[in-house]
Scaffold this active site. Sequence first.
Site, PDB file in Angstrom:
ATOM      1  CE  LYS A 196      -1.942   3.184   1.640  1.00 38.76           C
ATOM      2  NZ  LYS A 196      -1.328   3.970   1.282  1.00 38.76           N
ATOM      3  CD  GLU A 233      10.982  12.886  10.906  1.00 39.86           C
ATOM      4  OE1 GLU A 233       9.609  12.296  11.666  1.00 39.86           O
ATOM      5  OE2 GLU A 233      11.637  12.080  10.835  1.00 39.86           O
ATOM      6  CB  CYS A 260      12.882   8.459   8.012  1.00 39.16           C
ATOM      7  SG  CYS A 260      14.231   7.604   7.021  1.00 39.16           S
ATOM      8  CD  GLU A 294      12.661   4.419   8.677  1.00 38.03           C
ATOM      9  OE1 GLU A 294      12.605   5.353   9.180  1.00 38.03           O
ATOM     10  OE2 GLU A 294      12.601   4.517   7.155  1.00 38.03           O
TER      11      GLU A 294
HETATM   12  P1  NAD Z   1       1.833   8.875   7.882  1.00 43.08           P
HETATM   13  O1  NAD Z   1       2.763   8.114   8.493  1.00 43.08           O
HETATM   14  O2  NAD Z   1       0.217   9.055   7.954  1.00 43.08           O
HETATM   15  O3  NAD Z   1       1.920   8.355   6.158  1.00 43.08           O
HETATM   16  C1  NAD Z   1       2.577   6.649   5.603  1.00 43.08           C
HETATM   17  C2  NAD Z   1       2.322   5.188   5.339  1.00 43.08           C
HETATM   18  O4  NAD Z   1       0.843   5.005   6.014  1.00 43.08           O
HETATM   19  C3  NAD Z   1       1.162   5.986   4.139  1.00 43.08           C
HETATM   20  O5  NAD Z   1       0.855   5.206   2.966  1.00 43.08           O
HETATM   21  C4  NAD Z   1       0.036   6.328   4.350  1.00 43.08           C
HETATM   22  O6  NAD Z   1      -1.601   6.048   3.255  1.00 43.08           O
HETATM   23  C5  NAD Z   1      -0.516   5.166   5.467  1.00 43.08           C
HETATM   24  N1  NAD Z   1      -0.911   5.404   7.075  1.00 43.08           N
HETATM   25  C6  NAD Z   1      -1.549   6.227   7.159  1.00 43.08           C
HETATM   26  N2  NAD Z   1      -2.344   6.669   8.278  1.00 43.08           N
HETATM   27  C7  NAD Z   1      -2.848   4.898   7.758  1.00 43.08           C
HETATM   28  C8  NAD Z   1      -3.481   4.634   8.663  1.00 43.08           C
HETATM   29  N3  NAD Z   1      -4.119   4.462  10.396  1.00 43.08           N
HETATM   30  N4  NAD Z   1      -3.157   2.392   8.980  1.00 43.08           N
HETATM   31  C9  NAD Z   1      -2.069   2.392   7.683  1.00 43.08           C
HETATM   32  N5  NAD Z   1      -2.242   2.763   6.651  1.00 43.08           N
HETATM   33  C10 NAD Z   1      -2.051   4.276   7.170  1.00 43.08           C
HETATM   34  O7  NAD Z   1       2.410   9.905   7.427  1.00 43.08           O
HETATM   35  P2  NAD Z   1       2.345  11.338   6.245  1.00 43.08           P
HETATM   36  O8  NAD Z   1       0.957  11.373   6.877  1.00 43.08           O
HETATM   37  O9  NAD Z   1       1.794  11.206   5.191  1.00 43.08           O
HETATM   38  O10 NAD Z   1       3.165  12.319   7.258  1.00 43.08           O
HETATM   39  C11 NAD Z   1       3.066  12.670   8.231  1.00 43.08           C
HETATM   40  C12 NAD Z   1       4.503  12.852   9.139  1.00 43.08           C
HETATM   41  O11 NAD Z   1       4.784  11.759   8.919  1.00 43.08           O
HETATM   42  C13 NAD Z   1       5.616  13.585   8.958  1.00 43.08           C
HETATM   43  O12 NAD Z   1       5.270  14.124   8.420  1.00 43.08           O
HETATM   44  C14 NAD Z   1       6.610  12.929   8.978  1.00 43.08           C
HETATM   45  O13 NAD Z   1       6.907  13.148  10.340  1.00 43.08           O
HETATM   46  C15 NAD Z   1       6.765  11.442   8.777  1.00 43.08           C
HETATM   47  N6  NAD Z   1       7.061  10.276   8.146  1.00 43.08           N
HETATM   48  C16 NAD Z   1       7.760   9.820   8.212  1.00 43.08           C
HETATM   49  C17 NAD Z   1       8.941   8.970   6.851  1.00 43.08           C
HETATM   50  C18 NAD Z   1      10.046   8.216   7.302  1.00 43.08           C
HETATM   51  O14 NAD Z   1      10.268   7.997   6.428  1.00 43.08           O
HETATM   52  N7  NAD Z   1      10.225   7.461   8.441  1.00 43.08           N
HETATM   53  C19 NAD Z   1       7.797   8.736   6.029  1.00 43.08           C
HETATM   54  C20 NAD Z   1       7.242   9.867   5.765  1.00 43.08           C
HETATM   55  C21 NAD Z   1       6.359  10.301   7.012  1.00 43.08           C
END
Ligand code: NAD
Length: 479
Positions: free
Chosen positions: A173, A381, A282, A248
């Site tokens: 996903k 972050e 990250c 991660e």
């Molecule tokens: P997120 O954690 O919401 O999204 C990451 C992935 O998880 C996406 O594919 C998203 O669709 C999925 N996801 C979201 N809600 C979910 C749920 N309830 N159940 C299962 N999967 C779900 O991140 P975001 O909203 O896109 O970004 C927000 C913050 O996350 C950023 O500001 C940053 O701090 C952090 N982030 C970190 C990384 C990393 O590489 N560590 C990457 C992206 C975002």
Amino acid sequence: MEEARHFIGGEWSAASGGETIAVLDPSDGQPFTLLARGTAADIDAAVHAARRAFEGAWGAASAAERGRVLYRLSMLVAIHQEELAQLEARDTGKPLKQARADSAALARYFEFYAGAADKLHGETLPYQAGYTVLTIREPHGVTGHIVPWNYPMQIFGRSVGAALATGNACVVKPAEDACLSVLRVAELAAEAGLPAGALNIVTGYGHEAGAALARHPGIDHISFTGSPETGKLVTQMAAENHVPVTLELGGKSPQIVFADADLDAALPVLVSAIVQNAGQTCSAGSRVLIDRAIYEPLLDRLSGAFHALRVGPSHADLDCGPLINAKQQQRVWDFLSDAQHDGIPMAAHGEVIPEAPESGFYQAPTLLRDVPASHRLARDEVFGPVLAAMSFADEDEALSLANGTQYGLVAGIWTRDGARQMRLARRLRSGQVFINNYGAGGGVELPFGGVKHSGHGREKGFEALYGFTVLKTIAIRHG
Ligand code: NAD
């Protein structure tokens, strides 16, 4: 407008609910393609397709055959490197040269895991007389992969490469903001000879398709990269089925610069570690801890470098592209307005070029100085191009600042003193430590992951193969 579909069981399919999601180009904020809005029914179809592949052709393939498929895939990715980079740059907004590095890394992930597929083995164990005991590493079965938008190709490649090499069938996903490259790679995987169902991609929102994947009883392992909050939710959902999760989750990674460091070598690395991908990394080096003896001179040099940074659309291929979306832009603005409100001095910032469309999600890289250790700019972050500079008096203070957040993903140490390098490297609470470098060019071969709120489990390198397998012990009594 073009409409992307799910890739399930080797075929393209529209969302079962018939709905789509508009994908915006971060460089101008305009929609340019549509994605299938995945539902629980789509996830269910993908999990069943993966199970059939695992119990069929893919599960029956030898380790060497799996390696050959991955090797052909790495070749196809290399042939299509420019096409994939163009797609990734438009979808994420990152400068083209950074997207090219990502597609090169993707090819390298598949090449690395192709070579590793038939090198993973168990052990024979000493036990009582009359017994032979051995261990075998077996795939989990069907693995779920939840991928974020910041490095779609790389994060997909590192987890799916290791999962396929060890014989799992995957359901991915990817993030709703950026996933076009991942869909194209699924097509290349089929061309490379991967049996139908061994790799399935369901696009859609996290709370819908992502949650359906995390709680699906047919999933045997989950690999998640993203925010700590979502990581916690995914872990809770997976726990309903006692499914292991690799997390991660990002960081607030420090680079520690001592007075004896080679500053000419350190300077460009300090800048690129936070500017790369507009700080949406990250492992971004988002804190620089500077020896008080060189605080002002190094800040002067850093200020000069930040002042020279240029930001613009992905195709302009400058130092920095836009942020991924308006929400991320607002998040960075909120951090910067807190800094202003709390009197944290801005040492320097770069510039958004005048040709950059007003509707794009731009943010100039910003250097903040004298950031108090207790402030959220020193602890949380930002996920944007904001570098927090702080000074330290001695090694102990440097260490306490470096370890003083809830995160522990990556740390950098800049010093010529060999004993100090090792002293600090051993005391830093961090998954990776770099000495006189940072990030080591991506490091496909190097195990990667965090401690504390940065997550657990390891991706990349040979180590990831252990995470995508379960160990079976077989005890034979032969007398
Ligand atoms: P997120 O954690 O919401 O999204 C990451 C992935 O998880 C996406 O594919 C998203 O669709 C999925 N996801 C979201 N809600 C979910 C749920 N309830 N159940 C299962 N999967 C779900 O991140 P975001 O909203 O896109 O970004 C927000 C913050 O996350 C950023 O500001 C940053 O701090 C952090 N982030 C970190 C990384 C990393 O590489 N560590 C990457 C992206 C975002």
